[in-house]
Motif scaffolding. Sequence first.
Motif, PDB file in Angstrom:
ATOM      1  N   ASP A 124       0.827  -1.202   0.000  1.00 25.55           N
ATOM      2  CA  ASP A 124       0.000   0.000   0.000  1.00 25.55           C
ATOM      3  C   ASP A 124       0.868   1.263   0.000  1.00 25.55           C
ATOM      4  O   ASP A 124       1.649   1.492   0.938  1.00 25.55           O
ATOM      5  N   LEU A 125       0.728   2.046  -1.045  1.00 29.72           N
ATOM      6  CA  LEU A 125       1.478   3.301  -1.155  1.00 29.72           C
ATOM      7  C   LEU A 125       1.286   4.171   0.078  1.00 29.72           C
ATOM      8  O   LEU A 125       2.220   4.861   0.514  1.00 29.72           O
ATOM      9  N   ARG A 126       0.119   4.160   0.658  1.00 28.33           N
ATOM     10  CA  ARG A 126      -0.195   5.048   1.776  1.00 28.33           C
ATOM     11  C   ARG A 126       0.602   4.720   3.030  1.00 28.33           C
ATOM     12  O   ARG A 126       0.665   5.540   3.963  1.00 28.33           O
ATOM     13  N   ASP A 127       1.252   3.547   3.030  1.00 28.17           N
ATOM     14  CA  ASP A 127       2.100   3.170   4.167  1.00 28.17           C
ATOM     15  C   ASP A 127       3.546   3.640   4.000  1.00 28.17           C
ATOM     16  O   ASP A 127       4.365   3.449   4.914  1.00 28.17           O
ATOM     17  N   PHE A 128       3.873   4.226   2.850  1.00 26.83           N
ATOM     18  CA  PHE A 128       5.272   4.541   2.542  1.00 26.83           C
ATOM     19  C   PHE A 128       5.638   6.010   2.720  1.00 26.83           C
ATOM     20  O   PHE A 128       6.775   6.392   2.425  1.00 26.83           O
ATOM     21  N   VAL A 129       4.704   6.840   3.160  1.00 28.02           N
ATOM     22  CA  VAL A 129       4.957   8.277   3.200  1.00 28.02           C
ATOM     23  C   VAL A 129       4.830   8.797   4.633  1.00 28.02           C
ATOM     24  O   VAL A 129       3.804   8.594   5.291  1.00 28.02           O
ATOM     25  N   ARG A 130       5.896   9.458   5.103  1.00 26.18           N
ATOM     26  CA  ARG A 130       5.884  10.144   6.398  1.00 26.18           C
ATOM     27  C   ARG A 130       6.077  11.631   6.149  1.00 26.18           C
ATOM     28  O   ARG A 130       7.050  12.031   5.503  1.00 26.18           O
ATOM     29  N   VAL A 131       5.177  12.440   6.660  1.00 27.00           N
ATOM     30  CA  VAL A 131       5.269  13.890   6.520  1.00 27.00           C
ATOM     31  C   VAL A 131       5.768  14.482   7.831  1.00 27.00           C
ATOM     32  O   VAL A 131       5.224  14.188   8.904  1.00 27.00           O
TER      33      VAL A 131
END
Length: 285
Positions: A124-131
Amino acid sequence: MSDNYVALLGTKGGPSIRPGSSMPTSNLFVLNGQKIVVDCALGVTRGLVDQGMNLKELSTIFISHLHSDHYLELGPLIHTAWCSGLTTMIDVYGPAGLQDYWDGFAASMKADIDLRIEDDGRDDLRDFVRVHVIDEGVVLERGGLTVSAIRTEHPPLIDSFAFSFRTAKHHAVFSGDTAPIHALEDFARGADLLIHEAMLESALPSLLERVGNGSDKLMQHWLRSHSFAHDAAKTATAAGVKRLALSHLIPSDDPSYGPQDWQNAVADYWDGPLIVGSDGVRIDL
């Protein structure tokens, strides 16, 4: 060629694209083996690939402020990297509001993301991004690289930042969008390279006419929120930097003006090496 360099991927100031214009602001900083993308306007993905970067290597992104010509392609860049085989975390550093942008982008692409998870077997792409919401001071220390930030003068925005990238051997500074500020002189003191935004004063009236949908408010924004080329030159000289690169050029697409005009604009205030930014230019450190 040096293994440490800065590539100016997009050098145009402002969000519009017209025939003959360059692309808006994006950059690649490569220091101590680390690849850091700074700003993500239209064209950043193509610009990175043209520099030979495998998008699977994308790991660290800095956004200077929330004007569209600095972060419009952030989501598409990350999504394209994912489609290109990215399986590792991406850390995005920038002003408050980036999380809302990312959440909105991910929501807008939910159908595609879900389909590719099911059909392609992707994680899941949504698990790969930390802001990471940033403030002034040291933002990142990693692998012998220190990234620091100061606020710039770019009203009406408050959270608008310049960035310093420093290793034991190299120091490069990115002004972001800013009116002239003395704080940038100390921030860039002795840097190997200062990348500074720049406007040509004589070209602004005709640019305003070509924009078409602007008003005197747009001119007032330019004058209070940006720097003329001679301002960038004064800052570079006061800071004692070794080289000056002009980018975020306003205008970048007027055939009446060329590199010599930018050189003339800084000549009275800067006598060191000058790079007039163009898309794709690589500056070795």
